[in-house]
Design a protein around this motif. Structure first.
Motif, PDB file in Angstrom:
ATOM      1  N   LEU A 117       3.356   8.908   2.592  1.00  0.00           N
ATOM      2  CA  LEU A 117       2.168   8.274   3.154  1.00  0.00           C
ATOM      3  C   LEU A 117       0.986   8.432   2.208  1.00  0.00           C
ATOM      4  O   LEU A 117       0.566   9.536   1.896  1.00  0.00           O
ATOM      5  N   SER A 118       0.453   7.296   1.748  1.00  0.00           N
ATOM      6  CA  SER A 118      -0.710   7.286   0.870  1.00  0.00           C
ATOM      7  C   SER A 118      -1.463   5.994   1.127  1.00  0.00           C
ATOM      8  O   SER A 118      -0.948   4.908   0.853  1.00  0.00           O
ATOM      9  N   LEU A 119      -2.666   6.100   1.644  1.00  0.00           N
ATOM     10  CA  LEU A 119      -3.421   4.914   2.061  1.00  0.00           C
ATOM     11  C   LEU A 119      -4.718   4.734   1.287  1.00  0.00           C
ATOM     12  O   LEU A 119      -5.558   3.925   1.672  1.00  0.00           O
ATOM     13  N   ALA A 120      -4.877   5.446   0.193  1.00  0.00           N
ATOM     14  CA  ALA A 120      -6.100   5.341  -0.600  1.00  0.00           C
ATOM     15  C   ALA A 120      -6.309   3.895  -1.044  1.00  0.00           C
ATOM     16  O   ALA A 120      -5.416   3.262  -1.594  1.00  0.00           O
ATOM     17  N   GLY A 121      -7.488   3.371  -0.781  1.00  0.00           N
ATOM     18  CA  GLY A 121      -7.815   2.017  -1.182  1.00  0.00           C
ATOM     19  C   GLY A 121      -7.341   0.931  -0.238  1.00  0.00           C
ATOM     20  O   GLY A 121      -7.640  -0.250  -0.452  1.00  0.00           O
ATOM     21  N   ALA A 122      -6.605   1.296   0.803  1.00  0.00           N
ATOM     22  CA  ALA A 122      -6.081   0.294   1.739  1.00  0.00           C
ATOM     23  C   ALA A 122      -7.213  -0.297   2.581  1.00  0.00           C
ATOM     24  O   ALA A 122      -8.160   0.396   2.952  1.00  0.00           O
ATOM     25  N   ARG A 123      -7.096  -1.585   2.885  1.00  0.00           N
ATOM     26  CA  ARG A 123      -8.071  -2.239   3.749  1.00  0.00           C
ATOM     27  C   ARG A 123      -7.441  -2.755   5.046  1.00  0.00           C
ATOM     28  O   ARG A 123      -8.139  -2.983   6.029  1.00  0.00           O
ATOM     29  N   LEU A 124      -6.130  -2.949   5.036  1.00  0.00           N
ATOM     30  CA  LEU A 124      -5.455  -3.442   6.236  1.00  0.00           C
ATOM     31  C   LEU A 124      -4.080  -2.799   6.334  1.00  0.00           C
ATOM     32  O   LEU A 124      -3.253  -2.937   5.421  1.00  0.00           O
ATOM     33  N   VAL A 125      -3.865  -2.090   7.424  1.00  0.00           N
ATOM     34  CA  VAL A 125      -2.616  -1.349   7.629  1.00  0.00           C
ATOM     35  C   VAL A 125      -2.116  -1.602   9.047  1.00  0.00           C
ATOM     36  O   VAL A 125      -2.916  -1.706   9.987  1.00  0.00           O
ATOM     37  N   ALA A 126      -0.807  -1.716   9.197  1.00  0.00           N
ATOM     38  CA  ALA A 126      -0.181  -1.806  10.518  1.00  0.00           C
ATOM     39  C   ALA A 126       0.528  -0.491  10.801  1.00  0.00           C
ATOM     40  O   ALA A 126       1.323  -0.024   9.971  1.00  0.00           O
ATOM     41  N   VAL A 127       0.227   0.108  11.949  1.00  0.00           N
ATOM     42  CA  VAL A 127       0.883   1.351  12.373  1.00  0.00           C
ATOM     43  C   VAL A 127       1.708   1.042  13.613  1.00  0.00           C
ATOM     44  O   VAL A 127       1.183   0.537  14.611  1.00  0.00           O
ATOM     45  N   LEU A 128       3.002   1.325  13.542  1.00  0.00           N
ATOM     46  CA  LEU A 128       3.891   1.142  14.689  1.00  0.00           C
ATOM     47  C   LEU A 128       4.110   2.498  15.343  1.00  0.00           C
ATOM     48  O   LEU A 128       4.587   3.430  14.691  1.00  0.00           O
ATOM     49  N   HIS A 129       3.751   2.598  16.612  1.00  0.00           N
ATOM     50  CA  HIS A 129       3.857   3.871  17.331  1.00  0.00           C
ATOM     51  C   HIS A 129       4.803   3.711  18.517  1.00  0.00           C
ATOM     52  O   HIS A 129       4.512   2.965  19.452  1.00  0.00           O
ATOM     53  N   GLY A 130       5.934   4.393  18.459  1.00  0.00           N
ATOM     54  CA  GLY A 130       6.868   4.351  19.576  1.00  0.00           C
ATOM     55  C   GLY A 130       7.557   3.016  19.761  1.00  0.00           C
ATOM     56  O   GLY A 130       8.004   2.702  20.871  1.00  0.00           O
ATOM     57  N   VAL A 131       7.667   2.228  18.724  1.00  0.00           N
ATOM     58  CA  VAL A 131       8.331   0.919  18.815  1.00  0.00           C
ATOM     59  C   VAL A 131       9.835   1.130  18.685  1.00  0.00           C
ATOM     60  O   VAL A 131      10.311   1.644  17.672  1.00  0.00           O
ATOM     61  N   ALA A 132      10.582   0.714  19.692  1.00  0.00           N
ATOM     62  CA  ALA A 132      12.018   1.000  19.741  1.00  0.00           C
ATOM     63  C   ALA A 132      12.888  -0.148  19.262  1.00  0.00           C
ATOM     64  O   ALA A 132      14.005   0.075  18.776  1.00  0.00           O
ATOM     65  N   ASP A 133      12.431  -1.368  19.416  1.00  0.00           N
ATOM     66  CA  ASP A 133      13.268  -2.518  19.089  1.00  0.00           C
ATOM     67  C   ASP A 133      13.210  -2.835  17.598  1.00  0.00           C
ATOM     68  O   ASP A 133      12.139  -3.160  17.079  1.00  0.00           O
ATOM     69  N   PRO A 134      14.339  -2.758  16.890  1.00  0.00           N
ATOM     70  CA  PRO A 134      14.302  -2.985  15.443  1.00  0.00           C
ATOM     71  C   PRO A 134      13.938  -4.412  15.070  1.00  0.00           C
ATOM     72  O   PRO A 134      13.326  -4.644  14.023  1.00  0.00           O
ATOM     73  N   GLY A 135      14.303  -5.379  15.918  1.00  0.00           N
ATOM     74  CA  GLY A 135      13.946  -6.757  15.636  1.00  0.00           C
ATOM     75  C   GLY A 135      12.446  -6.965  15.647  1.00  0.00           C
ATOM     76  O   GLY A 135      11.880  -7.623  14.765  1.00  0.00           O
ATOM     77  N   ASN A 136      11.783  -6.389  16.635  1.00  0.00           N
ATOM     78  CA  ASN A 136      10.321  -6.478  16.700  1.00  0.00           C
ATOM     79  C   ASN A 136       9.676  -5.756  15.523  1.00  0.00           C
ATOM     80  O   ASN A 136       8.721  -6.252  14.920  1.00  0.00           O
ATOM     81  N   ALA A 137      10.191  -4.571  15.201  1.00  0.00           N
ATOM     82  CA  ALA A 137       9.620  -3.807  14.090  1.00  0.00           C
ATOM     83  C   ALA A 137       9.744  -4.580  12.784  1.00  0.00           C
ATOM     84  O   ALA A 137       8.790  -4.657  11.999  1.00  0.00           O
ATOM     85  N   GLY A 138      10.910  -5.163  12.544  1.00  0.00           N
ATOM     86  CA  GLY A 138      11.103  -5.928  11.323  1.00  0.00           C
ATOM     87  C   GLY A 138      10.210  -7.148  11.260  1.00  0.00           C
ATOM     88  O   GLY A 138       9.690  -7.504  10.195  1.00  0.00           O
ATOM     89  N   THR A 139      10.004  -7.792  12.411  1.00  0.00           N
ATOM     90  CA  THR A 139       9.118  -8.963  12.442  1.00  0.00           C
ATOM     91  C   THR A 139       7.686  -8.564  12.162  1.00  0.00           C
ATOM     92  O   THR A 139       6.945  -9.295  11.475  1.00  0.00           O
TER      93      THR A 139
END
Length: 278
Positions: A117-139
């Protein structure tokens, strides 16, 4: 057999030791032990080879049926040119390596794609918390990639990004942008704040909506969007620790939006606002 570089050899079967070893990568425990995963299908293999050529990881082997080789000669050629061993396999062996009803007959064995995990300089990040469905996560990974996000973080008890369905749903995007995993969600949130990111919960029950925040200019700032599980969203105690919460306004009669659709709306809203501001 016409598959280079071993045209004289009989194709591997589902009992061949190398196929048996690769099959273990269809399970999370096997992937974590080996530090490798399977990328199935022409698009995933194409992206994996490009990722490897860029020096960001390694493709260790390509398994391919005779039919798949004839349909994708350029991929076989690219693999051979890159020094990747190409092994012909039977249809049954391809099915053993596949997690789909209709195997595509071409599978790459790759290094895991997640990075520290390294977010230095990032302006837009998506965090998935407790997402169980792999299809949704991949999308969501695919959407984040398309929106120009700087990273996707799998936090807490979230599905493995190397799950076969997750990889397929990303259509190769798992090879494009940094993916990180951490069981400690608090550490992820702390890393986001340390990078200067505003933590925004995507919450269907939030008091404020995305449009209002956009009009105020709030979406122009560096943002980490936090998305929760498909069934229950983010727990209240998690939302309470974040900087703010926003909902996507529902103008019609739909009860709600699914995770991937909501993520697309939120990430693109931030991407547009940030780019317009710059």
């Amino acid at each position: 057999m016409s598959v280079a570089p071993r045209p004289e050899d009989a194709p591997f079967t589902e009992r061949t030791p190398r196929v048996v070893a690769a099959r273990r990568l269809t399970r999370r425990s096997g992937r974590d032990r080996a530090g490798r995963f399977l990328a199935e299908g022409a698009q995933a293999v194409r992206e994996a080879l490009a990722w490897s050529a860029a020096g960001r990881g390694r493709v260790h082997e390509l398994f391919v049926t005779a039919v798949a080789a004839s349909r994708n000669p350029e991929l076989v050629r690219d693999a051979v040119d890159a020094g990747v061993p190409v092994s012909g396999v039977t249809d049954k062996a391809a099915a053993a390596l596949s997690e789909t009803v209709t195997p595509q007959g071409i599978v790459a064995v790759c290094d895991l794609v997640d990075v520290p995990l390294s977010l230095a300089g990032a302006r837009l990040v998506a965090v998935l918390h407790g997402v169980a469905d792999p299809g949704n996560a991949g999308t969501v990974v695919r959407v984040a990639d398309a929106a120009g996000a700087d990273a996707v973080v799998f936090a807490g008890d979230t599905v493995d990004p190397h799950n076969g369905k997750c990889v397929r749903s990303s259509t190769g995007s798992v090879f494009h942008l940094p993916l990180s995993r951490s069981r400690a969600a608090d550490e992820v949130f702390a890393a986001c704040r340390a990078a200067g990111l505003c933590l925004v919960a995507a919450d269907g029950y939030a008091e404020e909506d995305l449009v209002t925040a956009d009009l105020r200019g709030d979406l122009e700032r560096p943002t980490a969007w936090v998305f929760g599980s498909e069934a229950h969203g983010l727990p209240d105690e998690v939302v309470a620790t974040l900087d703010t919460a926003l909902k996507v306004p529902i103008y019609g009669g739909a009860e709600s939006l699914n995770l991937a659709t909501a993520a697309a709306v939120c990430l693109y809203a931030s991407a547009r606002a940030q780019r317009t501001a710059r």
